[in-house]
Design a protein around this motif. Structure first.
Motif, mmCIF file in Angstrom:
data_model
loop_
_atom_site.group_PDB
_atom_site.id
_atom_site.type_symbol
_atom_site.label_atom_id
_atom_site.label_comp_id
_atom_site.label_asym_id
_atom_site.label_seq_id
_atom_site.Cartn_x
_atom_site.Cartn_y
_atom_site.Cartn_z
ATOM 1 N N PHE A 140 1.983 -10.471 9.691
ATOM 2 C CA PHE A 140 3.052 -10.020 8.791
ATOM 3 C C PHE A 140 2.583 -10.052 7.336
ATOM 4 O O PHE A 140 2.764 -9.069 6.593
ATOM 5 N N ILE A 141 1.969 -11.153 6.929
ATOM 6 C CA ILE A 141 1.497 -11.279 5.554
ATOM 7 C C ILE A 141 0.425 -10.231 5.246
ATOM 8 O O ILE A 141 0.413 -9.633 4.156
ATOM 9 N N SER A 142 -0.455 -9.976 6.194
ATOM 10 C CA SER A 142 -1.523 -8.996 5.975
ATOM 11 C C SER A 142 -0.959 -7.604 5.749
ATOM 12 O O SER A 142 -1.381 -6.888 4.838
ATOM 13 N N PHE A 143 0.019 -7.213 6.585
ATOM 14 C CA PHE A 143 0.614 -5.892 6.420
ATOM 15 C C PHE A 143 1.391 -5.792 5.101
ATOM 16 O O PHE A 143 1.383 -4.744 4.443
ATOM 17 N N VAL A 144 2.061 -6.876 4.722
ATOM 18 C CA VAL A 144 2.787 -6.874 3.456
ATOM 19 C C VAL A 144 1.822 -6.700 2.291
ATOM 20 O O VAL A 144 2.034 -5.873 1.392
ATOM 21 N N MET A 145 0.738 -7.478 2.291
ATOM 22 C CA MET A 145 -0.242 -7.392 1.209
ATOM 23 C C MET A 145 -0.908 -6.018 1.156
ATOM 24 O O MET A 145 -1.149 -5.474 0.081
ATOM 25 N N PHE A 146 -1.208 -5.488 2.339
ATOM 26 C CA PHE A 146 -1.867 -4.182 2.390
ATOM 27 C C PHE A 146 -0.953 -3.078 1.863
ATOM 28 O O PHE A 146 -1.429 -2.052 1.358
ATOM 29 N N SER A 147 0.361 -3.279 1.985
ATOM 30 C CA SER A 147 1.324 -2.251 1.583
ATOM 31 C C SER A 147 1.771 -2.378 0.134
ATOM 32 O O SER A 147 2.334 -1.427 -0.418
ATOM 33 N N LEU A 148 1.556 -3.533 -0.473
ATOM 34 C CA LEU A 148 2.049 -3.743 -1.830
ATOM 35 C C LEU A 148 1.306 -2.869 -2.830
ATOM 36 O O LEU A 148 0.075 -2.792 -2.806
ATOM 37 N N PRO A 149 2.002 -2.221 -3.739
ATOM 38 C CA PRO A 149 1.323 -1.475 -4.816
ATOM 39 C C PRO A 149 0.694 -2.445 -5.812
ATOM 40 O O PRO A 149 1.317 -3.438 -6.200
ATOM 41 N N ILE A 150 -0.522 -2.157 -6.202
ATOM 42 C CA ILE A 150 -1.277 -3.078 -7.036
ATOM 43 C C ILE A 150 -0.606 -3.298 -8.392
ATOM 44 O O ILE A 150 -0.646 -4.403 -8.932
ATOM 45 N N PHE A 151 0.033 -2.263 -8.937
ATOM 46 C CA PHE A 151 0.660 -2.436 -10.255
ATOM 47 C C PHE A 151 1.829 -3.399 -10.184
ATOM 48 O O PHE A 151 2.081 -4.162 -11.124
ATOM 49 N N TRP A 152 2.546 -3.403 -9.056
ATOM 50 C CA TRP A 152 3.678 -4.324 -8.892
ATOM 51 C C TRP A 152 3.175 -5.754 -8.738
ATOM 52 O O TRP A 152 3.738 -6.685 -9.313
ATOM 53 N N VAL A 153 2.108 -5.926 -7.943
ATOM 54 C CA VAL A 153 1.510 -7.252 -7.783
ATOM 55 C C VAL A 153 1.024 -7.787 -9.125
ATOM 56 O O VAL A 153 1.227 -8.964 -9.453
ATOM 57 N N ALA A 154 0.376 -6.930 -9.910
ATOM 58 C CA ALA A 154 -0.145 -7.357 -11.203
ATOM 59 C C ALA A 154 0.977 -7.805 -12.142
ATOM 60 O O ALA A 154 0.847 -8.819 -12.837
ATOM 61 N N VAL A 155 2.068 -7.067 -12.151
ATOM 62 C CA VAL A 155 3.198 -7.436 -13.014
ATOM 63 C C VAL A 155 3.806 -8.761 -12.574
ATOM 64 O O VAL A 155 4.147 -9.624 -13.410
ATOM 65 N N LEU A 156 3.947 -8.976 -11.262
ATOM 66 C CA LEU A 156 4.484 -10.239 -10.762
ATOM 67 C C LEU A 156 3.574 -11.409 -11.118
ATOM 68 O O LEU A 156 4.049 -12.494 -11.493
ATOM 69 N N LEU A 157 2.276 -11.207 -11.004
ATOM 70 C CA LEU A 157 1.337 -12.268 -11.367
ATOM 71 C C LEU A 157 1.447 -12.608 -12.846
ATOM 72 O O LEU A 157 1.389 -13.783 -13.226
ATOM 73 N N LYS A 158 1.591 -11.597 -13.670
ATOM 74 C CA LYS A 158 1.752 -11.857 -15.103
ATOM 75 C C LYS A 158 3.018 -12.668 -15.385
ATOM 76 O O LYS A 158 3.003 -13.616 -16.176
ATOM 77 N N GLN A 159 4.101 -12.279 -14.723
ATOM 78 C CA GLN A 159 5.377 -12.910 -15.006
ATOM 79 C C GLN A 159 5.452 -14.351 -14.510
ATOM 80 O O GLN A 159 5.828 -15.262 -15.248
ATOM 81 N N TYR A 160 5.059 -14.563 -13.240
ATOM 82 C CA TYR A 160 5.300 -15.863 -12.620
ATOM 83 C C TYR A 160 4.094 -16.792 -12.669
ATOM 84 O O TYR A 160 4.268 -18.006 -12.795
ATOM 85 N N LEU A 161 2.888 -16.250 -12.567
ATOM 86 C CA LEU A 161 1.729 -17.127 -12.554
ATOM 87 C C LEU A 161 1.206 -17.401 -13.955
ATOM 88 O O LEU A 161 0.730 -18.496 -14.231
ATOM 89 N N ALA A 162 1.286 -16.428 -14.835
ATOM 90 C CA ALA A 162 0.790 -16.618 -16.201
ATOM 91 C C ALA A 162 1.880 -17.163 -17.107
ATOM 92 O O ALA A 162 1.798 -18.291 -17.595
ATOM 93 N N ILE A 163 2.919 -16.381 -17.318
ATOM 94 C CA ILE A 163 3.989 -16.805 -18.229
ATOM 95 C C ILE A 163 4.685 -18.052 -17.687
ATOM 96 O O ILE A 163 4.930 -19.020 -18.428
ATOM 97 N N GLY A 164 4.988 -18.055 -16.394
ATOM 98 C CA GLY A 164 5.656 -19.218 -15.811
ATOM 99 C C GLY A 164 4.803 -20.465 -15.861
ATOM 100 O O GLY A 164 5.286 -21.549 -16.196
#
Length: 513
Positions: A140-164
């Motif tokens: 399940f996780i593999s299919f989710v990761m494979f389907s995620l758009p990279i720009f959305w992942v990048a924005v989430l990482l900026k918001q929660y992993l960097a700023i948070g």
């Protein structure tokens, strides 16, 4: 084999020539270097247009301009490489490529290696735990990761992993629901990964949950984030664990000589921990010294494994070298972490260490360790974005290949002979299951080297992808063609390497070729 490689090389050169001429003509039709002048209100507009036409030879036939460009490319074979000029900046394309390729390589190298290692490991475990909760979860996780758009992942990482995370570092607190949830999830993960009967699963779950919970409390209650470190205790624990795990996976713990060689290498690494700290403080460290120490580590591992020998000296040497490499990486990371406090407290960082844009911090002072930590903090987010996407690919390929291999007759024969399950999996099944990766990994690496355009754009890295997009937008044909020819050549080379590796690994292909 030589005739096979010669044929493939000849085909690759011919394809590159056809590709280059087609792309040159198409790009020339697509771009308009005079677009900005056509809308100009300058009184000498006509003269400016004439000057640019003369500068770029736009009055000459496109195929003639292609031949001129191809002649410059051919000069690379005699040491006179001329890939053209980026006319807006009046800069040689070769100079632009040096910086862009270095940035892309720096960005994708670590991400690709980590994705391959994690993807292969998780894929193998998932195949061995087929149709269990762990297997379904990883699928399940593999299919989710494979389907995620990279720009959305990048924005989430900026918001929660960097700023948070930056906010958390400045105002740390103990969030009990998150602490408990992480501990419970880690318990479930290790219970599924290690498997076993019901009793073993319960023991694994309880142990993993408690260990995770204790580690979380130690980190949060001791202010570990203010001055993160591994320390001598951490090095001892990791060194011992590395020696045992490496020996178990490579030869099995019954091979005492291999185990002793790995443990001896681990002990040497622990003993050298404090002398290395004094050594690093007493000299001006640079990357070449680190590389030299890395090769010294390999030499020590080979020597220790050679002295202990055993039934198979190569096994002892291999285990000692792998253990030494792991310990050297841990000691290096520990030394980099020691400059965390001065790095985060510097005026240009401002207690917000996780960077969201760029490859380095401008005007940052400090020594080699400070700049290394700065590179790590800038690499964290884009590397994670690439890892999350490519991890799924390697996991799915490895799982499928491993499941196919486990049904083969020679696996049943190996088990019927009384071989241990570790020997069957590690020595017989895994080696053959990794064969398809020999044709996938080189191509995947070159694909990333071609430029992670969206990742580079979002995180402000000027790599190959950004060079291509910016040059296309500026109507500069020479940088665009240089990008195409380099990425095309690397792609051809990657496929050639993949075929060559497959031929070496699979005797049937070697005979037929």
């Amino acid at each position: 084999m030589i005739s096979f490689l010669a044929r493939r090389l000849a085909y690759a050169i011919l394809i590159l020539l056809i590709l280059s001429v087609c792309m040159y003509v198409l790009i020339d039709l697509a771009i308009d270097p005079l677009a900005d002048l056509r809308t100009s209100t300058s009184p000498d507009k006509a003269q400016l247009i004439a000057n640019r036409i003369a500068q770029l030879n736009l009055d000459k036939p496109v195929l003639l301009r292609y031949l001129w460009w191809l002649g410059g490319v051919g000069g690379c074979f005699i040491g006179r490489c001329n890939l053209g000029v980026a006319w807006r900046e009046n800069q040689q394309v070769t100079e632009q490529l040096q910086g862009a390729m270095a940035q892309t390589f720096e960005l994708v190298f670590a991400a690709t290696i980590i994705a391959i290692v994690l993807g292969v490991a998780v894929g193998l475990i998932s195949a061995l735990r087929q149709y269990t909760g762990f297997d379904y979860f990883i699928t399940f996780i593999s299919f989710v990761m494979f389907s995620l758009p990279i720009f959305w992942v990048a924005v989430l990482l900026k918001q929660y992993l960097a700023i948070g995370f930056n906010n958390f570092v400045n105002t740390p607190g103990l969030n009990w629901p998150i602490v408990v949830l992480v501990a419970l999830l880690m318990g479930l993960f290790w219970m599924g990964a290690l498997g076993g009967n019901a009793r073993r699963r319960i023991i694994t779950y309880v142990a993993a949950t408690l260990i995770t919970f204790v580690v979380e409390l130690y980190i949060l209650l001791t202010g570990w984030f203010d001055s993160p470190h591994i320390g001598i205790i951490g090095v001892i624990v990791i060194a011992a664990a590395s020696a045992i795990v490496v020996t178990f996976l490579s030869t099995g713990l019954n091979n005492k000589r291999a185990l002793y060689s790995a443990l001896t290498t681990a002990a040497i690494g622990v003993v050298l921990y404090y002398p290395l700290q004094y050594f690093f403080d007493g000299i001006v460290v640079n990357i070449w010294i680190i590389i030299a120490l890395f090769f010294v580590t390999i030499g020590i591992g080979l020597l220790v494994g050679y002295v202990f020998a055993g039934p198979d000296r190569s096994q002892s040497m291999r285990g000692a070298v792998l253990t030494g490499i792991l310990i050297s990486i841990v000691i290096f990371i520990d030394r980099v972490m020691q400059v965390w406090a001065p790095y985060t407290n510097s005026s240009v960082i401002g207690n917000r260490p996780i960077a969201t844009i760029g490859s380095t911090t401008p005007n940052l002072g400090g020594d080699f360790w400070v700049h290394t930590l700065d590179i790590f903090t800038h690499l964290l987010l884009p590397s994670l974005a690439l890892i999350l996407i490519t991890f799924a690919q390697f996991t799915r390929f490895t799982r499928g290949s491993m499941l196919e291999v486990m049904t083969q007759d020679y696996i049943r024969t190996a088990r019927a002979k009384g071989l241990t399950e570790r020997t069957v999996i590690m020595r017989h099944a895994m080696r053959n299951a990794l064969l398809p990766l020999a044709s996938i990994v080189p191509v995947a690496i070159i694909t990333l080297v071609g430029g992670a355009v969206i990742t580079e754009t979002i995180f402000g890295w000027y790599g190959m992808g950004r060079l291509f997009v910016d040059s296309l937008g500026e109507a500069e044909i020479d940088p665009v063609m240089a990008y195409i020819i380099i990425v095309g050549a690397l792609a051809m080379f990657a496929n050639l390497v993949a075929d060559f590796c497959y031929a070496l690994l699979d005797p049937r292909i070697r005979v037929n070729s």
